[in-house]
Design an enzyme around this catalytic site. Structure first.
Site, PDB file in Angstrom:
ATOM      1  N   LEU A  23       0.833  -1.211   0.000  1.00 58.38           N
ATOM      2  CA  LEU A  23       0.000   0.000   0.000  1.00 58.38           C
ATOM      3  C   LEU A  23       0.863   1.255   0.000  1.00 58.38           C
ATOM      4  CD1 LEU A  23      -2.501  -1.094   2.738  1.00 58.38           C
ATOM      5  CD2 LEU A  23      -3.095  -0.623   0.357  1.00 58.38           C
ATOM      6  N   SER A  24       2.172   1.094   0.138  1.00 57.75           N
ATOM      7  CA  SER A  24       3.047   2.258   0.300  1.00 57.75           C
ATOM      8  C   SER A  24       3.002   3.230  -0.888  1.00 57.75           C
ATOM      9  CB  SER A  24       4.482   1.809   0.586  1.00 57.75           C
ATOM     10  OG  SER A  24       4.512   1.159   1.838  1.00 57.75           O
ATOM     11  N   LYS A  72      14.822  -6.675   5.555  1.00 56.51           N
ATOM     12  CA  LYS A  72      14.944  -5.682   6.646  1.00 56.51           C
ATOM     13  C   LYS A  72      16.221  -5.853   7.481  1.00 56.51           C
ATOM     14  CE  LYS A  72      10.123  -4.443   7.464  1.00 56.51           C
ATOM     15  NZ  LYS A  72       9.081  -4.269   8.475  1.00 56.51           N
ATOM     16  N   ALA A 133       7.161 -13.045  18.477  1.00 53.90           N
ATOM     17  CA  ALA A 133       8.594 -12.778  18.668  1.00 53.90           C
ATOM     18  C   ALA A 133       9.300 -12.543  17.337  1.00 53.90           C
ATOM     19  CB  ALA A 133       9.229 -13.953  19.408  1.00 53.90           C
ATOM     20  N   GLY A 134       8.540 -12.192  16.298  1.00 53.53           N
ATOM     21  CA  GLY A 134       9.148 -11.938  14.987  1.00 53.53           C
ATOM     22  C   GLY A 134       9.642 -10.500  14.880  1.00 53.53           C
ATOM     23  N   GLY A 135       9.862 -10.064  13.638  1.00 52.83           N
ATOM     24  CA  GLY A 135      10.397  -8.723  13.397  1.00 52.83           C
ATOM     25  C   GLY A 135       9.494  -7.637  13.955  1.00 52.83           C
TER      26      GLY A 135
HETATM   27  P1  ATR Z   1       6.777 -10.347  11.391  1.00 54.72           P
HETATM   28  O1  ATR Z   1       8.008  -9.797  10.728  1.00 54.72           O
HETATM   29  O2  ATR Z   1       5.495  -9.793  10.845  1.00 54.72           O
HETATM   30  O3  ATR Z   1       6.854 -10.243  12.874  1.00 54.72           O
HETATM   31  P2  ATR Z   1       7.588 -13.098  11.509  1.00 54.72           P
HETATM   32  O4  ATR Z   1       8.970 -12.616  11.822  1.00 54.72           O
HETATM   33  O5  ATR Z   1       7.432 -14.180  10.506  1.00 54.72           O
HETATM   34  O6  ATR Z   1       6.693 -11.881  10.994  1.00 54.72           O
HETATM   35  O7  ATR Z   1       6.887 -13.520  12.909  1.00 54.72           O
HETATM   36  C1  ATR Z   1       5.623 -14.102  12.918  1.00 54.72           C
HETATM   37  C2  ATR Z   1       5.143 -14.282  14.360  1.00 54.72           C
HETATM   38  O8  ATR Z   1       3.845 -14.875  14.303  1.00 54.72           O
HETATM   39  C3  ATR Z   1       6.004 -15.214  15.206  1.00 54.72           C
HETATM   40  O9  ATR Z   1       5.928 -14.835  16.556  1.00 54.72           O
HETATM   41  C4  ATR Z   1       5.290 -16.561  14.993  1.00 54.72           C
HETATM   42  O10 ATR Z   1       5.501 -17.518  16.021  1.00 54.72           O
HETATM   43  P3  ATR Z   1       6.778 -18.528  15.953  1.00 54.72           P
HETATM   44  O11 ATR Z   1       7.985 -17.704  16.319  1.00 54.72           O
HETATM   45  O12 ATR Z   1       6.466 -19.573  16.959  1.00 54.72           O
HETATM   46  O13 ATR Z   1       6.829 -19.051  14.536  1.00 54.72           O
HETATM   47  C5  ATR Z   1       3.851 -16.126  15.034  1.00 54.72           C
HETATM   48  N1  ATR Z   1       2.942 -17.079  14.386  1.00 54.72           N
HETATM   49  C6  ATR Z   1       2.831 -17.357  13.064  1.00 54.72           C
HETATM   50  N2  ATR Z   1       1.853 -18.282  12.864  1.00 54.72           N
HETATM   51  C7  ATR Z   1       1.370 -18.610  14.087  1.00 54.72           C
HETATM   52  C8  ATR Z   1       0.336 -19.494  14.566  1.00 54.72           C
HETATM   53  N3  ATR Z   1      -0.374 -20.255  13.708  1.00 54.72           N
HETATM   54  N4  ATR Z   1       0.087 -19.549  15.892  1.00 54.72           N
HETATM   55  C9  ATR Z   1       0.795 -18.804  16.766  1.00 54.72           C
HETATM   56  N5  ATR Z   1       1.775 -17.932  16.397  1.00 54.72           N
HETATM   57  C10 ATR Z   1       2.067 -17.847  15.077  1.00 54.72           C
END
Ligand code: ATR
Length: 282
Positions: A23-24, A72, A133-135
């Site tokens: 969307l940027s 990133k 805990a992702g980005g």
């Molecule tokens: P972003 O950059 O948007 O944070 P990401 O780095 O891929 O994306 O992180 C996705 C987050 O969603 C993580 O915390 C992931 O949990 P895991 O570290 O255990 O993989 C969480 N996530 C993705 N699918 C999930 C699900 N079905 N149930 C619970 N947590 C989920």
């Protein structure tokens, strides 16, 4: 949105793979149109050759770039300088031209902080719950640090991934999703940073257990499509307030535009973009 391109137009855009759904361009070209700044924002998909792309952009004198998945973190080694908040997060999402190279910033942090300020979400001096805990979660934790949140309880599906992201000696309490009962009784602000709730999975919340939601006074979901996620619904059903991530999306873009063009966007430009996006994600 009408961009009048001429010989003086400054080019910038979004580097990532894929970039088709962004969307940027809509947001940034609306800002350019309203401010009259002669800038055109384009998608810059790069499948291979990130280093060449960054060098080429600099040689062309691109004013800046936004950075998205999967670059990133990877792009950081190609920059001449990185801002402190971005170093703390370990990721950049905005680059600004300097003669020596690009300087990296993380305006997801700024966007998140501005959203909490706008909605007056209580975090300063308080204990806060973060899910994921992702980005995105790392940008949120940096924002919470800037806002002087007290202690963070972070819940993630994979405890190992959370430990990898935050390190064994972090002062954040890392827990599995089903360990929320280890959080002391109370009323918390909770930031939902997982991808659970996005289209295709919109009926789901990362934590389904209703008991969890009695801990939440204010919930912020970083997801903005759908406008009301299952997480937000559950927070409201338990008497809490809930907000989506649309403000964060808009404010990270505002911060990027202001950084790259050394300007302050008028309220009218920001309001216009909100109107366009609210119409899009009803
Ligand atoms: P972003 O950059 O948007 O944070 P990401 O780095 O891929 O994306 O992180 C996705 C987050 O969603 C993580 O915390 C992931 O949990 P895991 O570290 O255990 O993989 C969480 N996530 C993705 N699918 C999930 C699900 N079905 N149930 C619970 N947590 C989920």
């Amino acid at each position: 949105m009408a961009v009048n391109i001429d010989g003086r137009t400054k080019v910038w855009g979004l580097i990532g793979d894929p970039v088709e759904h962004t969307l940027s361009p809509l947001i940034q070209n609306t800002f350019a149109e309203i401010t009259g700044i002669n800038a055109a924002y384009v998608p810059l998909g790069v499948h291979e050759g990130l280093e060449e792309a960054v060098k080429g952009a600099h040689a062309f004198g691109f004013a800046g770039m936004n950075v998205t998945v999967p670059y990133k973190m990877k792009i950081m080694s190609l920059l001449s300088e990185t801002d402190e908040a971005a170093l703390n997060v370990g990721a950049v999402n905005t680059l600004k031209y300097t003669p020596e190279g690009y300087k990296g910033y993380n305006t997801d942090v700024t966007g998140f902080v501005r959203e909490l300020e706008k909605y007056e979400v209580p975090v300063t001096g308080q204990d806060v719950i973060v899910i994921g805990a992702g980005g995105a979660s790392r940008a949120v934790c940096e924002g919470l640090r800037q806002l002087f949140a007290d202690h963070i309880y972070l819940l993630n599906r994979s405890l190992d991934k959370a430990r990898e992201a935050y390190g064994e000696d972090t002062d954040i309490t890392l827990l599995g999703l089903d360990e929320f009962n280890r959080i002391p009784e109370g009323k918390y602000t909770c930031i939902q940073c997982t991808s659970v709730g996005l289209p295709g999975n919109e009926k789901k919340a990362a934590i389904e257990d209703e008991d969890f939601y009695s801990l939440i006074e204010t919930g912020v979901d970083l997801i903005y499509n759908p406008a009301e996620t299952a997480f937000m619904k559950k927070v409201k059903e338990h008497g809490g307030k809930a907000y989506n991530g649309l403000c964060m999306l808009v404010y990270q873009a505002v911060a990027a535009f202001e950084l790259v063009y050394d300007t302050k966007l008028p309220g009218e430009a920001v309001d216009r973009v909100f109107e366009i996006l609210k119409e899009k994600f009803k």
